[in-house]
Design a protein around this motif. Sequence first.
Motif, mmCIF file in Angstrom:
data_model
loop_
_atom_site.group_PDB
_atom_site.id
_atom_site.type_symbol
_atom_site.label_atom_id
_atom_site.label_comp_id
_atom_site.label_asym_id
_atom_site.label_seq_id
_atom_site.Cartn_x
_atom_site.Cartn_y
_atom_site.Cartn_z
ATOM 1 N N GLU A 1 0.869 -1.186 0.000
ATOM 2 C CA GLU A 1 0.000 0.000 0.000
ATOM 3 C C GLU A 1 0.901 1.228 0.000
ATOM 4 O OE1 GLU A 1 -3.418 2.191 2.725
ATOM 5 O OE2 GLU A 1 -2.824 0.148 3.221
ATOM 6 N N GLN A 2 0.806 2.030 -1.045
ATOM 7 C CA GLN A 2 1.626 3.233 -1.179
ATOM 8 C C GLN A 2 1.028 4.407 -0.408
ATOM 9 O OE1 GLN A 2 4.504 3.234 -2.661
ATOM 10 N NE2 GLN A 2 4.389 1.286 -3.724
ATOM 11 N N ASP A 3 1.853 5.392 -0.148
ATOM 12 C CA ASP A 3 1.432 6.674 0.440
ATOM 13 C C ASP A 3 0.665 6.514 1.742
ATOM 14 O OD1 ASP A 3 2.586 8.014 -1.776
ATOM 15 O OD2 ASP A 3 0.773 7.628 -2.947
ATOM 16 N N VAL A 4 1.192 5.708 2.647
ATOM 17 C CA VAL A 4 0.587 5.496 3.955
ATOM 18 C C VAL A 4 1.105 6.587 4.887
ATOM 19 C CG1 VAL A 4 0.432 3.939 5.935
ATOM 20 C CG2 VAL A 4 0.331 3.037 3.612
ATOM 21 N N GLU A 5 0.199 7.302 5.501
ATOM 22 C CA GLU A 5 0.593 8.406 6.371
ATOM 23 C C GLU A 5 0.490 8.004 7.835
ATOM 24 O OE1 GLU A 5 -1.295 12.060 5.290
ATOM 25 O OE2 GLU A 5 -0.845 11.781 3.164
ATOM 26 N N MET A 6 1.187 6.953 8.192
ATOM 27 C CA MET A 6 1.235 6.486 9.579
ATOM 28 C C MET A 6 2.698 6.236 9.932
ATOM 29 S SD MET A 6 -1.983 3.888 9.906
ATOM 30 C CE MET A 6 -2.370 4.200 11.620
ATOM 31 N N ASP A 7 3.051 6.511 11.175
ATOM 32 C CA ASP A 7 4.419 6.298 11.628
ATOM 33 C C ASP A 7 4.565 5.033 12.452
ATOM 34 O OD1 ASP A 7 5.310 8.674 10.441
ATOM 35 O OD2 ASP A 7 4.692 9.851 12.183
ATOM 36 N N SER A 8 3.477 4.518 12.968
ATOM 37 C CA SER A 8 3.525 3.373 13.870
ATOM 38 C C SER A 8 3.013 2.116 13.175
ATOM 39 C CB SER A 8 2.674 3.656 15.116
ATOM 40 O OG SER A 8 2.438 2.485 15.841
ATOM 41 N N VAL A 9 3.879 1.112 13.079
ATOM 42 C CA VAL A 9 3.471 -0.144 12.449
ATOM 43 C C VAL A 9 2.376 -0.816 13.271
ATOM 44 C CG1 VAL A 9 5.260 -1.604 13.476
ATOM 45 C CG2 VAL A 9 4.298 -2.211 11.262
ATOM 46 N N SER A 10 2.405 -0.683 14.585
ATOM 47 C CA SER A 10 1.360 -1.308 15.415
ATOM 48 C C SER A 10 0.014 -0.627 15.189
ATOM 49 C CB SER A 10 1.746 -1.316 16.895
ATOM 50 O OG SER A 10 1.940 -0.014 17.370
ATOM 51 N N ASP A 11 -0.001 0.715 15.025
ATOM 52 C CA ASP A 11 -1.265 1.407 14.729
ATOM 53 C C ASP A 11 -1.815 0.980 13.371
ATOM 54 O OD1 ASP A 11 -1.095 2.754 17.139
ATOM 55 O OD2 ASP A 11 -0.417 4.647 16.242
ATOM 56 N N TYR A 12 -0.931 0.870 12.385
ATOM 57 C CA TYR A 12 -1.350 0.428 11.063
ATOM 58 C C TYR A 12 -1.917 -0.986 11.130
ATOM 59 C CZ TYR A 12 -1.341 -0.962 6.200
ATOM 60 O OH TYR A 12 -1.751 -1.426 4.968
ATOM 61 N N ALA A 13 -1.206 -1.870 11.818
ATOM 62 C CA ALA A 13 -1.644 -3.266 11.934
ATOM 63 C C ALA A 13 -2.996 -3.362 12.621
ATOM 64 C CB ALA A 13 -0.601 -4.077 12.690
ATOM 65 N N GLU A 14 -3.180 -2.648 13.709
ATOM 66 C CA GLU A 14 -4.452 -2.701 14.431
ATOM 67 C C GLU A 14 -5.608 -2.222 13.563
ATOM 68 O OE1 GLU A 14 -5.181 -4.219 17.203
ATOM 69 O OE2 GLU A 14 -3.102 -4.746 17.612
ATOM 70 N N ARG A 15 -5.360 -1.205 12.740
ATOM 71 C CA ARG A 15 -6.403 -0.730 11.810
ATOM 72 C C ARG A 15 -6.758 -1.827 10.807
ATOM 73 N NH1 ARG A 15 -4.912 4.022 7.925
ATOM 74 N NH2 ARG A 15 -4.317 2.284 6.621
ATOM 75 N N GLN A 16 -5.747 -2.528 10.302
ATOM 76 C CA GLN A 16 -5.984 -3.602 9.341
ATOM 77 C C GLN A 16 -6.697 -4.794 9.988
ATOM 78 O OE1 GLN A 16 -5.338 -3.135 6.038
ATOM 79 N NE2 GLN A 16 -4.830 -1.099 6.777
#
Length: 146
Positions: A45-60
């Motif tokens: 996924e390009q152009d992701v505006e998140m700095d935290s991999v854990s926040d991104y993962a939890e959203r997914q």
Amino acid sequence: MGSALSFRGNGFTINMPEEWQDKTIYTLAGPVEDDIQHNILINVEQDVEMDSVSDYAERQIESLESQLHGCRVLKREESSLNNGLEAYDVIFRWNPMEDVQYYQKQIYVLFEGAAYTLTTTFTKRSRKIRGPEIDRIMMSFEPEQF
């Protein structure tokens, strides 16, 4: 209609308009074990505006749980790839049919504005047989700059 961009794939190129996006999912096909074709899917996924991999993962994970009925997260934890890059591991169980139970492992990685999701599916038995090999492959993931 905007100008065309040259998209380079694995062994081909194609001209596509600027407003189109590459949503490629890479599939690495492994052996069949316990009546399941083992694969590693890599989604970018390009152009992701998140700095935290854990926040991104939890959203997914939240999105996945709402889409897959009967999905149950068994394990989630921060980890790192062999190269030291931060990652987030999730293992969940789901039943696509009444008498069928699968497990899935996902590894999430953020790198220079892109999010990578590596996914593999297995049975309880095939995890014991193929799991260590698949884990080594997934943990060797090395994102490159676009």
